[in-house]
Design an enzyme around this catalytic site. Structure first.
Site, PDB file in Angstrom:
ATOM      1  CB  SER A  50      -0.964  -0.044   1.192  1.00 30.08           C
ATOM      2  OG  SER A  50      -1.975   0.922   1.049  1.00 30.08           O
ATOM      3  CG  ASP A  54      -4.137  -1.732   0.533  1.00 30.69           C
ATOM      4  OD1 ASP A  54      -3.164  -2.422   0.864  1.00 30.69           O
ATOM      5  OD2 ASP A  54      -4.294  -0.553   0.892  1.00 30.69           O
TER       6      ASP A  54
END
Length: 320
Positions: A48, A178
């Site tokens: 991320s 993510d």
């Protein structure tokens, strides 16, 4: 087999805009010690926001430049939303993907992941296949898929946090989100890559794992027998924290506490969030932690030097 001797891994947690802490800490270490952080690591893994930092480091950006990225682009990416827009959050992503995509394109241009000067391992998750998806530099002869993928697409995929940003469809039409869904702390991802693919002995590996600050809030008694409504937010926080603690414990069992180091300072509850922070306070926290950590960085990681793109040289030698 890879070269003998030390093999050092830098692992960067997810955490939204709080990635500013990780970038600032690395910048302060560089300024304090007069070194380049990437010169001391054979592999960098990040999820991320940590994936964005890892990609930036791999492409030759200094941590101070990455700090500037967060400070200048963060307010555009995480725009304040009026209350009626916030109410829609229960039904659709809170933020548009467009400002983040524009910022990534602006800073990474037409670079592809094969341009990295370090081995990179960047977790994402394929919703359609319900499988983990990991982007990798071509640091092994088997890795022939990801090299031509633009860096901005990899960054967009690893940071497409559910509820905050839409799914990323820019890599061969896959539905990527993510990597924090399974590896918010990607330390073990890096260790597994080193051992399983690069044949690095466990006793050669050291890891530096950076969190994005941590806080512990009081857990309501209602959670003891609570349903979805009680766990809707606390459950996510608990899952991310639990995964991170579990990974660090595994790393220390495999490597030892001296060679598996984690820095994730405690801060007051509610001070920072994935999409909002006090920039001055977070930078101050990073400066404080860097000052304390600099001697440890020097003693544990500082005496190992890695030439740029050394993995390409190794691959060429083994191929010959």
């Amino acid at each position: 087999m890879e070269k003998a001797g030390k093999f050092q891994i830098l692992s960067l947690d997810g955490g939204g805009i709080k990635g500013l802490f990780s970038a600032a800490l690395l910048a302060k270490i560089e300024e304090s010690l007069g070194t380049r952080v990437v010169d001391h690591f054979d592999l960098i893994t990040g999820t991320s926001t940590g994936g964005i930092i890892a990609l930036g480091l791999g492409m030759g950006m200094r941590p101070r430049e990455i700090v500037h990225f967060y400070v200048s682009e963060g307010p555009k990416i995480f725009r304040k939303t009026p209350i009626w827009t916030s109410l829609k959050w229960s039904m659709r992503s809170k933020f548009s993907q467009d400002p983040l995509m524009a910022a990534l394109k602006k800073h990474f241009g037409d670079q592809v992941i094969a341009d990295s000067k370090r081995r990179l391992v960047i977790p994402s998750y394929n919703l359609a296949k319900d499988e983990v998806y990991v982007f990798k530099t071509p640091h092994h002869k088997r890795l022939t898929t990801d090299g031509k993928v633009p860096v901005w697409k990899v960054a967009l995929a690893t940071s497409a946090a559910p509820t905050y940003f839409p799914c990323c469809h820019h890599v061969d039409g896959m539905r990527l989100v993510d990597g924090g869904l399974w590896a918010n702390n990607p330390t073990m991802v890096g260790i597994v890559e080193a051992v399983s693919l690069l044949n690095v002995p466990l006793d050669s590996i050291s890891t530096l794992s950076l969190g994005t600050t941590n806080s512990i809030s009081k857990k309501s008694r209602k959670l003891d027998c609570g349903g979805w409504w009680h766990w809707r937010k606390m459950g996510v926080d608990a899952a991310l924290r639990g995964q991170s603690h579990g990974v660090q414990g595994q790393a220390q069992l495999l490597l030892s506490t001296e060679r598996a180091i984690r820095l994730d300072p405690m801060v007051p509850d509610g001070l920072f969030a994935l999409d909002k922070l006090s920039e001055d306070e977070l930078l101050a926290e990073a400066s404080h932690e860097a000052r304390k950590f600099a001697p440890t960085f020097t003693s544990v990681f500082g005496n190992h030097q890695v030439p740029d793109a050394s993995f390409r040289q190794l691959n060429s030698t083994s191929a010959a």
